[in-house]
Scaffold this motif. Structure first.
Motif, PDB file in Angstrom:
ATOM      1  N   ASP A  15       0.710  -1.141   0.176  1.00 36.84           N
ATOM      2  CA  ASP A  15      -0.098   0.024  -0.052  1.00 36.84           C
ATOM      3  C   ASP A  15       0.820   1.246   0.213  1.00 36.84           C
ATOM      4  OD1 ASP A  15      -2.306  -1.623   0.020  1.00 36.84           O
ATOM      5  OD2 ASP A  15      -2.633  -1.406   2.064  1.00 36.84           O
ATOM      6  N   ALA A  16       2.038   1.125   0.653  1.00 36.45           N
ATOM      7  CA  ALA A  16       2.936   2.361   0.805  1.00 36.45           C
ATOM      8  C   ALA A  16       3.454   2.651  -0.383  1.00 36.45           C
ATOM      9  CB  ALA A  16       3.958   2.158   2.087  1.00 36.45           C
ATOM     10  N   LEU A  17       3.764   1.622  -0.977  1.00 37.55           N
ATOM     11  CA  LEU A  17       4.665   1.757  -2.452  1.00 37.55           C
ATOM     12  C   LEU A  17       3.533   2.510  -3.273  1.00 37.55           C
ATOM     13  CD1 LEU A  17       6.767  -1.340  -3.864  1.00 37.55           C
ATOM     14  CD2 LEU A  17       5.426   0.489  -5.401  1.00 37.55           C
ATOM     15  N   MET A  18       2.561   1.746  -3.490  1.00 34.83           N
ATOM     16  CA  MET A  18       1.293   2.291  -4.393  1.00 34.83           C
ATOM     17  C   MET A  18       1.273   3.618  -4.290  1.00 34.83           C
ATOM     18  SD  MET A  18       1.484   0.145  -6.642  1.00 34.83           S
ATOM     19  CE  MET A  18      -0.168   0.760  -7.567  1.00 34.83           C
ATOM     20  N   GLU A  19       1.005   3.992  -2.780  1.00 35.95           N
ATOM     21  CA  GLU A  19       0.882   5.527  -2.508  1.00 35.95           C
ATOM     22  C   GLU A  19       1.723   6.447  -3.111  1.00 35.95           C
ATOM     23  OE1 GLU A  19      -0.037   8.557   1.517  1.00 35.95           O
ATOM     24  OE2 GLU A  19      -0.390   6.117   1.586  1.00 35.95           O
ATOM     25  N   ASP A  20       3.243   6.250  -2.612  1.00 33.62           N
ATOM     26  CA  ASP A  20       4.352   6.697  -3.018  1.00 33.62           C
ATOM     27  C   ASP A  20       4.214   6.996  -4.702  1.00 33.62           C
ATOM     28  OD1 ASP A  20       5.003   7.592  -0.565  1.00 33.62           O
ATOM     29  OD2 ASP A  20       6.356   6.266  -0.510  1.00 33.62           O
ATOM     30  N   LEU A  21       4.205   5.941  -5.406  1.00 31.67           N
ATOM     31  CA  LEU A  21       4.129   5.738  -6.800  1.00 31.67           C
ATOM     32  C   LEU A  21       2.916   6.882  -7.548  1.00 31.67           C
ATOM     33  CD1 LEU A  21       5.211   4.978  -9.652  1.00 31.67           C
ATOM     34  CD2 LEU A  21       3.539   2.891  -9.093  1.00 31.67           C
ATOM     35  N   PHE A  22       1.634   6.672  -6.907  1.00 31.30           N
ATOM     36  CA  PHE A  22       0.838   7.539  -7.383  1.00 31.30           C
ATOM     37  C   PHE A  22       1.125   9.149  -7.321  1.00 31.30           C
ATOM     38  CE2 PHE A  22      -3.564   5.524  -8.077  1.00 31.30           C
ATOM     39  CZ  PHE A  22      -2.881   4.178  -8.214  1.00 31.30           C
ATOM     40  N   THR A  23       1.727   9.514  -5.931  1.00 37.39           N
ATOM     41  CA  THR A  23       2.154  10.695  -5.868  1.00 37.39           C
ATOM     42  C   THR A  23       2.993  11.294  -7.311  1.00 37.39           C
ATOM     43  OG1 THR A  23       2.090  10.752  -3.451  1.00 37.39           O
ATOM     44  CG2 THR A  23       3.703  12.560  -4.486  1.00 37.39           C
ATOM     45  N   LEU A  24       4.003  10.283  -7.602  1.00 41.60           N
ATOM     46  CA  LEU A  24       4.669  10.684  -8.808  1.00 41.60           C
ATOM     47  C   LEU A  24       4.137  10.755 -10.007  1.00 41.60           C
ATOM     48  CD1 LEU A  24       8.063   8.461  -7.686  1.00 41.60           C
ATOM     49  CD2 LEU A  24       7.583  11.140  -7.450  1.00 41.60           C
ATOM     50  N   LEU A  25       3.259   9.777 -10.081  1.00 37.60           N
ATOM     51  CA  LEU A  25       2.545   9.692 -11.577  1.00 37.60           C
ATOM     52  C   LEU A  25       1.548  10.761 -11.711  1.00 37.60           C
ATOM     53  CD1 LEU A  25       1.541   5.732 -11.580  1.00 37.60           C
ATOM     54  CD2 LEU A  25       3.260   6.728 -12.806  1.00 37.60           C
ATOM     55  N   ARG A  26       1.114  11.380 -10.726  1.00 39.13           N
ATOM     56  CA  ARG A  26       0.092  12.602 -10.869  1.00 39.13           C
ATOM     57  C   ARG A  26       1.031  13.735 -11.210  1.00 39.13           C
ATOM     58  NH1 ARG A  26      -2.614  10.171  -5.836  1.00 39.13           N
ATOM     59  NH2 ARG A  26      -4.420   9.532  -6.499  1.00 39.13           N
ATOM     60  N   ASP A  94      11.354  12.013 -15.437  1.00 41.35           N
ATOM     61  CA  ASP A  94      10.611  12.658 -16.539  1.00 41.35           C
ATOM     62  C   ASP A  94      10.271  11.540 -17.544  1.00 41.35           C
ATOM     63  OD1 ASP A  94      13.312  11.671 -17.377  1.00 41.35           O
ATOM     64  OD2 ASP A  94      13.207  12.710 -19.028  1.00 41.35           O
ATOM     65  N   VAL A  95       9.064  12.092 -18.245  1.00 44.74           N
ATOM     66  CA  VAL A  95       8.393  11.122 -19.055  1.00 44.74           C
ATOM     67  C   VAL A  95       8.352  11.951 -20.425  1.00 44.74           C
ATOM     68  CG1 VAL A  95       6.950  10.070 -17.164  1.00 44.74           C
ATOM     69  CG2 VAL A  95       5.988  12.197 -18.465  1.00 44.74           C
ATOM     70  N   VAL A  96       7.816  10.975 -21.581  1.00 45.19           N
ATOM     71  CA  VAL A  96       7.541  11.488 -22.720  1.00 45.19           C
ATOM     72  C   VAL A  96       6.155  12.314 -22.810  1.00 45.19           C
ATOM     73  CG1 VAL A  96       9.110   9.912 -24.072  1.00 45.19           C
ATOM     74  CG2 VAL A  96       6.455   9.427 -23.542  1.00 45.19           C
ATOM     75  N   PRO A  97       5.714  13.306 -23.731  1.00 47.32           N
ATOM     76  CA  PRO A  97       4.604  13.519 -23.720  1.00 47.32           C
ATOM     77  C   PRO A  97       3.283  12.573 -23.731  1.00 47.32           C
ATOM     78  CG  PRO A  97       5.969  15.100 -25.132  1.00 47.32           C
ATOM     79  CD  PRO A  97       6.667  13.625 -24.807  1.00 47.32           C
ATOM     80  N   ALA A  98       2.308  12.890 -23.118  1.00 52.09           N
ATOM     81  CA  ALA A  98       1.109  11.953 -23.265  1.00 52.09           C
ATOM     82  C   ALA A  98       0.801  11.319 -24.306  1.00 52.09           C
ATOM     83  CB  ALA A  98       0.094  12.397 -22.246  1.00 52.09           C
ATOM     84  N   GLY A  99       0.729  12.701 -25.365  1.00 55.68           N
ATOM     85  CA  GLY A  99       0.128  12.227 -26.926  1.00 55.68           C
ATOM     86  C   GLY A  99      -1.409  11.987 -26.697  1.00 55.68           C
ATOM     87  N   ALA A 100      -1.891  11.418 -27.616  1.00 54.24           N
ATOM     88  CA  ALA A 100      -3.419  11.396 -28.057  1.00 54.24           C
ATOM     89  C   ALA A 100      -3.607   9.732 -27.849  1.00 54.24           C
ATOM     90  CB  ALA A 100      -3.897  11.734 -29.333  1.00 54.24           C
ATOM     91  N   GLY A 101      -5.088   9.629 -27.639  1.00 50.76           N
ATOM     92  CA  GLY A 101      -5.377   8.195 -27.881  1.00 50.76           C
ATOM     93  C   GLY A 101      -5.641   7.262 -26.372  1.00 50.76           C
ATOM     94  N   TRP A 102      -5.541   8.209 -25.189  1.00 51.94           N
ATOM     95  CA  TRP A 102      -5.766   7.684 -24.110  1.00 51.94           C
ATOM     96  C   TRP A 102      -7.337   7.533 -23.702  1.00 51.94           C
ATOM     97  CZ3 TRP A 102      -1.934   6.488 -20.080  1.00 51.94           C
ATOM     98  CH2 TRP A 102      -0.553   6.801 -20.287  1.00 51.94           C
ATOM     99  N   ASP A 103      -7.404   6.240 -22.942  1.00 54.14           N
ATOM    100  CA  ASP A 103      -8.665   5.908 -22.455  1.00 54.14           C
ATOM    101  C   ASP A 103      -9.264   6.582 -20.866  1.00 54.14           C
ATOM    102  OD1 ASP A 103      -9.257   4.497 -24.807  1.00 54.14           O
ATOM    103  OD2 ASP A 103      -8.497   2.481 -23.643  1.00 54.14           O
ATOM    104  N   SER A 104      -7.894   6.999 -20.558  1.00 56.08           N
ATOM    105  CA  SER A 104      -8.166   7.915 -18.999  1.00 56.08           C
ATOM    106  C   SER A 104      -7.108   8.869 -19.224  1.00 56.08           C
ATOM    107  CB  SER A 104      -7.912   6.590 -18.116  1.00 56.08           C
ATOM    108  OG  SER A 104      -6.531   6.147 -18.221  1.00 56.08           O
ATOM    109  N   ASN A 105      -7.297   9.960 -17.977  1.00 54.40           N
ATOM    110  CA  ASN A 105      -6.425  10.605 -17.656  1.00 54.40           C
ATOM    111  C   ASN A 105      -4.724  10.241 -17.519  1.00 54.40           C
ATOM    112  OD1 ASN A 105      -4.810  12.733 -17.078  1.00 54.40           O
ATOM    113  ND2 ASN A 105      -6.441  13.795 -15.781  1.00 54.40           N
ATOM    114  N   PRO A 106      -3.982  10.438 -18.420  1.00 57.07           N
ATOM    115  CA  PRO A 106      -2.648   9.810 -18.263  1.00 57.07           C
ATOM    116  C   PRO A 106      -1.983  10.393 -17.056  1.00 57.07           C
ATOM    117  CG  PRO A 106      -2.666  11.489 -19.770  1.00 57.07           C
ATOM    118  CD  PRO A 106      -4.038  11.355 -19.588  1.00 57.07           C
ATOM    119  N   PHE A 107      -2.482  11.485 -16.367  1.00 56.19           N
ATOM    120  CA  PHE A 107      -1.792  11.711 -15.000  1.00 56.19           C
ATOM    121  C   PHE A 107      -2.871  11.775 -13.948  1.00 56.19           C
ATOM    122  CE2 PHE A 107       0.480  13.697 -18.798  1.00 56.19           C
ATOM    123  CZ  PHE A 107       1.388  13.484 -18.389  1.00 56.19           C
ATOM    124  N   GLU A 108      -3.809  10.686 -14.035  1.00 56.21           N
ATOM    125  CA  GLU A 108      -4.541  10.657 -13.047  1.00 56.21           C
ATOM    126  C   GLU A 108      -4.423   8.856 -13.071  1.00 56.21           C
ATOM    127  OE1 GLU A 108      -6.055  10.011  -9.656  1.00 56.21           O
ATOM    128  OE2 GLU A 108      -5.659  12.339 -10.316  1.00 56.21           O
TER     129      GLU A 108
END
Length: 472
Positions: A15-26, A94-108
């Protein structure tokens, strides 16, 4: 010391790992040149991701250091002697730009059917956090070390590596003796091809029956362009011609958008994005739009631009039609991705060709060949060059990492040489290690980038034991 059950230790921290990861992914940490400044060398997003990661490390008791928002690190010694070797672990935020074609918010970030969807889930925030938790386990268990560990994170891996140039220029500590980057795939990447971008330049002026006003495509040189847009003047029956073209190439699943205003038209053609190190996995929207436009009567630089794109660059993933193809017995073939395209009738046109090349090939050889292509005005090289890199299988770093992989997967390890570039090559004895498993879908640099959640935890187990075996 008693045997450590690394599976059980990761289980406690899921749970702690995923919480920290979500912080970065947002955090949208794609390079943002428009808002870059002295405080944000690659834009606000990469700096925010670095701040967030270092805050997590500081929370966990590490003494962190931020190198002017280019990169950061912390060192963990726990009993290692002053003159002990240092194991480096190098990830990127860092990441590459999200670009188009996502089924969900790439930063949520979202978990659907056991998969975590977000830009950076697989490249490289997910693997970096899995590796961080591997080390966190050793720290919380107070495992004594015979070697120092330096955990380094960068913020410009996807677009130039200026972060690591700055870091190693300004870091007061000596270069680590060996290490790995959690930024590729298992069982190991112990060889990487060279990497260079060569820019084809074309004259902008064109005065044919049809005029190319502009042509743009590509978000980054290391991505296959998903789409391309051209503004043209003077073409007839565009819709009918486009419908026929799409039908001719039905197997490519192309689609188009068309806007017409008098005799001027804007055409956008959509293909499929992919990682630039594996251009054959994508459908380059730019080369197919050029193929369509090449049926019209353009003149000047536009005619050369579209002819070379459609007759030479189209599906030329190994540079055979370009004439730059080269194969090495150990490292394999040269690959080519036509990644970023610009054309302006008032100035010039450029096509950025990103090459991943084996030992024996060279940027200068390819440049001379490209300069000889009829219609190319000039060829220039990017400032960022990575030469081919290889660490033998018998090296203790490689053999130890392979052993840990085999123990936790039951699969036979083997060496791999890739066209992609990782921070592992920054060290003479440096490799890439995970975190994509065999059989896992490769969604890096694509829409709907994802990572199976269980594979994040499995990677953390492997990283924990690997760090332990290398430094115990």
């Amino acid at each position: 010391m008693a045997t450590i059950d690394f599976n059980a230790e990761v289980e406690k921290r899921k749970d702690a790992l995923m919480e920290d990861l979500f912080t970065l992914l947002r955090i949208n940490s794609a390079e943002d040149k428009a808002h870059a400044n002295a405080e944000n060398p690659f834009g606000p997003g990469p700096r925010q991701a670095l701040d967030a990661f270092l805050a997590i490390a500081k929370r966990d008791g590490y003494e962190t250091k931020n190198y002017d928002n280019y990169a950061g690190h912390f060192v963990y010694e726990n009993g290692a002697k002053e003159d002990a070797e240092t194991l480096a672990i190098i990830g990127h935020l860092d990441v590459v730009p999200a670009g188009a074609g996502w089924d969900s918010n790439p930063f949520e970030p979202e978990i659907r059917q056991g998969n975590l969807y977000a830009r950076g889930a697989s490249d490289d925030k997910g693997p970096t956090m899995a590796c961080y938790y591997g080390l966190k386990i050793l720290k919380e268990l107070n495992v004594p070390l015979s070697k120092k560990i330096r955990f380094i994170v960068g913020t410009n891996e996807e677009t130039g590596w200026a972060d690591m140039d700055y870091y190693f220029d300004h870091c007061e500590l000596p270069l680590p003796e060996f290490g790995f980057s959690p930024d590729a795939e298992f069982p190991i990447i112990n060889g990487e091809k060279g990497n260079i971008t060569e820019y084809l330049h074309f004259v902008g002026k064109n005065d044919g029956e049809v005029i190319l006003n502009s042509f743009t495509a590509g978000l980054a040189e290391n991505m296959v362009p998903e789409s391309a847009t051209a503004v043209i003047t003077g073409a007839k029956d565009l819709k009918g011609q486009l419908d026929q073209f799409i039908s001719e190439y039905a197997d490519k699943n192309l689609r188009y958008d068309l806007e017409e205003n008098g005799d001027k038209a804007t055409i956008t053609l959509h293909g499929r994005a992919a990682h630039g190190a594996m251009p054959e996995k994508g459908i380059n929207g730019a080369t197919y739009l050029a193929l369509f436009l090449n049926r019209y009567n353009f003149g000047g630089g536009a005619a050369a631009y579209l002819r070379i794109a459609s007759e030479i660059l189209l599906e030329d993933h190994e540079g055979e039609k370009l004439g730059v193809a080269y194969v090495d017995d150990l490292m394999g073939n040269t690959s080519m991705n036509a990644g970023v395209w610009t054309y302006d009738e008032a100035t010039e046109g450029t096509i950025a060709l990103n090459f991943r090349f084996p030992q024996g090939n060279s940027p200068e050889r390819m440049q001379e060949i490209l300069k000889a292509i009829d219609g190319v005005d000039d060829v220039t090289l990017s400032e960022h060059l990575h030469t081919p890199h290889y660490v033998p299988m018998e090296d203790p770093l490689v053999s130890t990492l392979i052993d840990v992989y085999e123990k936790h997967t039951g699969l036979k390890g083997y060496e791999t040489i890739i066209g992609g570039g990782t921070f592992g090559r920054l060290l003479k004895r440096g490799v890439a290690y995970g975190a994509m498993f065999e059989g896992e879908p490769d969604s890096m640099h694509q829409a709907n980038e994802m990572k199976p959640v269980e594979n994040i935890f499995k990677a953390a187990v492997i990283y924990a034991e690997a760090i332990y075996e290398l430094t115990k």
